[in-house]
Design a protein around this motif. Structure first.
Motif, PDB file in Angstrom:
ATOM      1  N   LEU A   1      26.631   6.667  33.305  1.00 13.10           N
ATOM      2  CA  LEU A   1      25.710   7.687  33.833  1.00 13.10           C
ATOM      3  C   LEU A   1      26.426   9.040  33.930  1.00 13.10           C
ATOM      4  O   LEU A   1      25.921  10.059  33.456  1.00 13.10           O
ATOM      5  CB  LEU A   1      25.209   7.260  35.221  1.00 13.10           C
TER       6      LEU A   1
ATOM      7  N   SER B   1      17.975   9.355  38.205  1.00 10.30           N
ATOM      8  CA  SER B   1      18.704   8.608  39.235  1.00 10.30           C
ATOM      9  C   SER B   1      18.178   9.048  40.587  1.00 10.30           C
ATOM     10  O   SER B   1      17.994  10.229  40.808  1.00 10.30           O
ATOM     11  CB  SER B   1      20.195   8.919  39.136  1.00 10.30           C
TER      12      SER B   1
ATOM     13  N   CYS C   1      19.612   7.562  43.402  1.00 11.85           N
ATOM     14  CA  CYS C   1      20.610   7.163  44.413  1.00 11.85           C
ATOM     15  C   CYS C   1      21.976   7.733  44.083  1.00 11.85           C
ATOM     16  O   CYS C   1      22.964   7.371  44.732  1.00 11.85           O
ATOM     17  CB  CYS C   1      20.664   5.644  44.533  1.00 11.85           C
TER      18      CYS C   1
ATOM     19  N   GLY D   1      23.852   7.242  41.528  1.00  7.81           N
ATOM     20  CA  GLY D   1      24.795   6.345  40.848  1.00  7.81           C
ATOM     21  C   GLY D   1      25.382   5.277  41.742  1.00  7.81           C
ATOM     22  O   GLY D   1      26.418   4.704  41.419  1.00  7.81           O
TER      23      GLY D   1
ATOM     24  N   GLY E   1      23.972   2.432  42.471  1.00  9.92           N
ATOM     25  CA  GLY E   1      23.465   1.099  42.160  1.00  9.92           C
ATOM     26  C   GLY E   1      22.401   0.628  43.132  1.00  9.92           C
ATOM     27  O   GLY E   1      22.246  -0.560  43.348  1.00  9.92           O
ATOM     28  N   SER E   2      21.644   1.559  43.726  1.00 10.02           N
ATOM     29  CA  SER E   2      20.617   1.110  44.672  1.00 10.02           C
ATOM     30  C   SER E   2      19.191   1.442  44.270  1.00 10.02           C
ATOM     31  O   SER E   2      18.279   0.973  44.922  1.00 10.02           O
ATOM     32  CB  SER E   2      20.818   1.702  46.067  1.00 10.02           C
ATOM     33  N   CYS E   3      18.983   2.268  43.245  1.00 15.14           N
ATOM     34  CA  CYS E   3      17.596   2.654  42.969  1.00 15.14           C
ATOM     35  C   CYS E   3      17.041   1.982  41.712  1.00 15.14           C
ATOM     36  O   CYS E   3      15.828   1.837  41.578  1.00 15.14           O
ATOM     37  CB  CYS E   3      17.473   4.171  42.834  1.00 15.14           C
ATOM     38  N   GLY E   4      17.893   1.616  40.797  1.00 11.57           N
ATOM     39  CA  GLY E   4      17.430   0.965  39.563  1.00 11.57           C
ATOM     40  C   GLY E   4      16.736   1.916  38.604  1.00 11.57           C
ATOM     41  O   GLY E   4      16.016   1.491  37.704  1.00 11.57           O
ATOM     42  N   PHE E   5      16.955   3.230  38.758  1.00 14.14           N
ATOM     43  CA  PHE E   5      16.273   4.214  37.914  1.00 14.14           C
ATOM     44  C   PHE E   5      17.015   4.523  36.616  1.00 14.14           C
ATOM     45  O   PHE E   5      16.438   5.061  35.702  1.00 14.14           O
ATOM     46  CB  PHE E   5      16.145   5.548  38.677  1.00 14.14           C
ATOM     47  N   CYS E   6      18.327   4.230  36.572  1.00 14.02           N
ATOM     48  CA  CYS E   6      19.176   4.799  35.525  1.00 14.02           C
ATOM     49  C   CYS E   6      19.264   3.882  34.294  1.00 14.02           C
ATOM     50  O   CYS E   6      20.315   3.808  33.668  1.00 14.02           O
ATOM     51  CB  CYS E   6      20.556   5.045  36.101  1.00 14.02           C
TER      52      CYS E   6
ATOM     53  N   LEU F   1      21.839  -0.882  33.796  1.00 17.41           N
ATOM     54  CA  LEU F   1      21.926   0.283  34.692  1.00 17.41           C
ATOM     55  C   LEU F   1      23.131   1.110  34.262  1.00 17.41           C
ATOM     56  O   LEU F   1      24.270   0.649  34.348  1.00 17.41           O
ATOM     57  CB  LEU F   1      22.117  -0.152  36.143  1.00 17.41           C
TER      58      LEU F   1
ATOM     59  N   CYS G   1      24.647   3.493  35.593  1.00 18.64           N
ATOM     60  CA  CYS G   1      25.669   3.835  36.606  1.00 18.64           C
ATOM     61  C   CYS G   1      26.627   2.680  36.851  1.00 18.64           C
ATOM     62  O   CYS G   1      27.686   2.862  37.442  1.00 18.64           O
ATOM     63  CB  CYS G   1      25.010   4.279  37.910  1.00 18.64           C
TER      64      CYS G   1
HETATM   65  S1  FES Z   1      21.535   5.628  39.575  1.00 15.94           S
HETATM   66 FE1  FES Z   1      20.526   4.444  41.068  1.00 15.94          FE
HETATM   67  S2  FES Z   1      20.918   2.454  40.317  1.00 15.94           S
HETATM   68 FE2  FES Z   1      21.952   3.641  38.915  1.00 15.94          FE
END
Ligand code: FES
Ligand SMILES: Cc1cc2nc3c(=O)[nH]c(=O)nc-3n(C[C@H](O)[C@H](O)[C@H](O)COP(=O)(O)OP(=O)(O)OC[C@H]3O[C@@H](n4cnc5c(N)ncnc54)[C@H](O)[C@@H]3O)c2cc1C
Ligand SMILES: [Zn+2]
Lengths: 150, 364
Positions: free
Chosen positions: B53, B65, B67, B69, B71-76, B106, B108
């Motif tokens: 990322l 993203s 969050c 980076g 690892g909490s949002c799952g957007f990336c 993901l 990130c």
């Molecule tokens: S940026 Fe949020 S999970 Fe990867």
């Protein structure tokens, strides 16, 4: 019990200024599993489960949406009002989870107890049995919570 | 509860494993230069060791993203075709079986340790990171501010009225790291070198506390975007806009833009607020009623204070729709506000016959 790396990762995300201003642990210095364990015992002693409590909070939250963001009297007993903001907040536990930013305020008009929670609190309780650490602004003491919503 | 037991059982095994990994990484981690091939057409050379990322962002490719980076949002998510290594336990909760099958990962959580081949949606190539300076702060209400940023580098942006940017706020007393939040652009696309946002205070909110209590003129921030497919479709139907609170931002951009180009479509704008103290920009929108071909502004207060002496509409917005919709099949609706408001409005509009695929909002 020792703090494992997974638990440490979660607790790191729960510190102030990471996901939210105040974090989720307050001034509680115990490990996450001890915090969860103590509340689980309290809830059990009172004859409930965290899942039941979460579902009850969800029910009151959903019903209050009928009044949009105005106060509403639910089941002749609970005066509930929600402030809903835009955006979602992430859960610090390791799974996919985004929860609406909102503040739900409840007054039990029979016993006068007033409490507030957020959608993330509901998820914490229902899925993780987590009522937040002592001293956390959004901590829900199980006993007070149960008195307020039942 | 299951998580708790997992935490405990995983403790011993992963504890020793991670110590070995950290030690190994410390002594042997020199990955040199690695090549990232994007969509088979762009090749980036990056220093190995960081996450994908960030490596992409350093090369001006911005993957969404929410969050930062962590690892909490799952957007990336990106499609990793080669070189990304095995899926990590931190990624699995965010990936469906289908995504796992299709090599979705993901970004990130992927460490760049060798050459990597990835695929991303083409439109992400248009997203840029802008350095910007605060040049105006307006107090619209007690909890809503209008903030204008002048773009410094790059110094212009192209966007559609209704789109949003990610605002990266600096570390401050209450935030240990740079955080990033989405804000709809409230100025019009013609102003290419400055962007306005309308930001409502969220009690104890990480970003909005900074905006309301710490931000000052001249502050420098980063803006990333533009994002989103919430913009006016180019048709000739009537338009219903519905907004509440800070939801006025993208609608302001849409209406101002329509006013500037004298858009002839019939437009009705419902703005919901609690009391007079929550209304803002009222005169400006009433002025558009006079200067635009066919525009009506309908503020609705749900509980006006007695001293407001409010003579306008009261209660909730949905019951008023039927008085303004001429032909539901020839109506588009653009909604912006809290998820509860959007759900209620969508339900009523659908009941009145407005086609579901003509009701637009930022889903998040
Ligand atoms: S940026 Fe949020 S999970 Fe990867
Ligand atoms: C596409 C899009 C466009 C947007 N446009 C705008 C806009 O134009 N204007 C605008 O004002 N906003 C907009 N937003 C919302 C914005 O992105 C932010 O979400 C919002 O400003 C709040 O951010 P914050 O950092 O202040 O709050 P945060 O700190 O991220 O979240 C605060 C919330 O977290 C929860 N919370 C905090 N601590 C706890 C705890 N200990 N326990 C349980 N729950 C807790 C509460 O629900 C609280 O309300 C938009 C969002 C999206 C997705
Ligand atoms: Zn969770």
């Amino acid at each position: 019990m020792k703090l494992g790396p997974e638990e440490k990762r979660i607790m790191d995300k729960m510190q102030p200024g990471i996901l939210t201003v105040d974090g989720f642990l307050g001034n509680d210095n115990r490990n996450l599993h001890d915090i969860i364990q103590e509340d689980a015992e309290k809830v059990e002693a009172l004859g409930y489960t965290a899942e039941d409590i979460g579902k009850r909070m969800q029910y009151l939250t959903e019903r209050s949406k009928e009044a949009y963001e105005e106060p509403i009297l639910i089941d002749q007993k609970y005066l509930v009002q929600q402030d809903i903001w835009r955006g979602k907040v992430v859960c610090p536990f390791p799974h996919k989870g985004l929860y609406v930013k909102a503040d739900i305020h409840l007054k039990n008009i029979e016993n006068g107890i007033e409490i507030s929670w957020t959608p993330l609190n509901i998820h914490f309780i229902e899925e993780h049995g987590f009522f937040e650490g002592k001293g956390s602004k959004h901590r829900l003491d199980p006993e007070t919570l149960i008195k307020a919503i039942y | 509860m299951e998580i708790l037991y997992n935490i405990i059982t995983a403790t011993v095994i992963s504890g020793s494993l991670s110590i070995i990994l950290v030690v190994a990484e410390y002594f042997f981690a020199n990955y040199g230069d690695c090549k990232i091939t994007v969509n088979d057409k762009k090749e980036l050379v990056v220093k190995g060791g960081g996450n994908l990322l960030n490596a992409l962002a350093e090369n001006k490719i911005f993957i969404p993203s929410a969050c930062g980076g962590r690892g909490s949002c799952g957007f990336c998510k990106v499609k990793a075709l080669d070189g990304a290594g095995p899926v990590l336990p931190t990624e699995k909760p965010y990936l469906s079986a289908k995504e796992l099958n299709n090599n979705v990962r993901l970004s990130c959580q992927i460490k760049v340790r060798q050459d990597i081949k990835i695929e991303i949606p083409e439109e992400l190539f248009n997203i840029k990171k802008f350095k910007a300076k605060v040049i105006e702060v307006i107090d619209y209400t007690y909890d809503i501010k209008g903030i204008t940023f002048q773009l410094l580098d790059p110094d212009t942006v192209d966007f559609k009225a209704g789109q949003y940017m990610q605002l990266e706020t600096p570390k401050y007393e209450k935030s240990k790291q740079v955080i990033s939040r989405a804000y709809s652009i409230s100025s019009i696309p013609d102003n290419k070198n400055a962007l306005q946002f309308i930001i409502r205070r969220v009690p104890d909110g990480l970003c909005t506390t900074w905006v309301h209590d710490y931000l000052k003129m001249g502050d420098i921030v980063n803006l990333v975007g533009p994002f989103g497919d919430f913009y006016i479709r180019d048709t000739d139907t009537d338009i219903i806009y519905v907004a509440g609170g800070s939801g006025k931002a993208p609608i302001k951009s849409m209406v101002e833009h329509a006013a500037k180009y004298q858009n002839p479509r019939k437009m009705t704008y419902f703005f919901g607020a609690r009391a007079m103290k929550d209304l803002y920009l009222t005169e400006e929108f009433q002025e558009y009623e006079k200067t635009m071909p066919d525009f009506t502004y309908v503020p609705v207060l749900s509980s006006p204070d007695p001293e407001d002496d409010w003579k306008g509409k009261t209660g909730f917005i949905p019951p008023y729709f039927k008085d303004y919709i001429r032909d539901p099949l020839k109506t588009e609706a653009y909604l912006c506000g809290s998820p509860g408001m959007i759900a209620a409005v969508e339900k009523e509009l659908t009941k009145l016959g407005v086609p579901n695929d003509k009701i637009y909002f930022d889903s998040f």
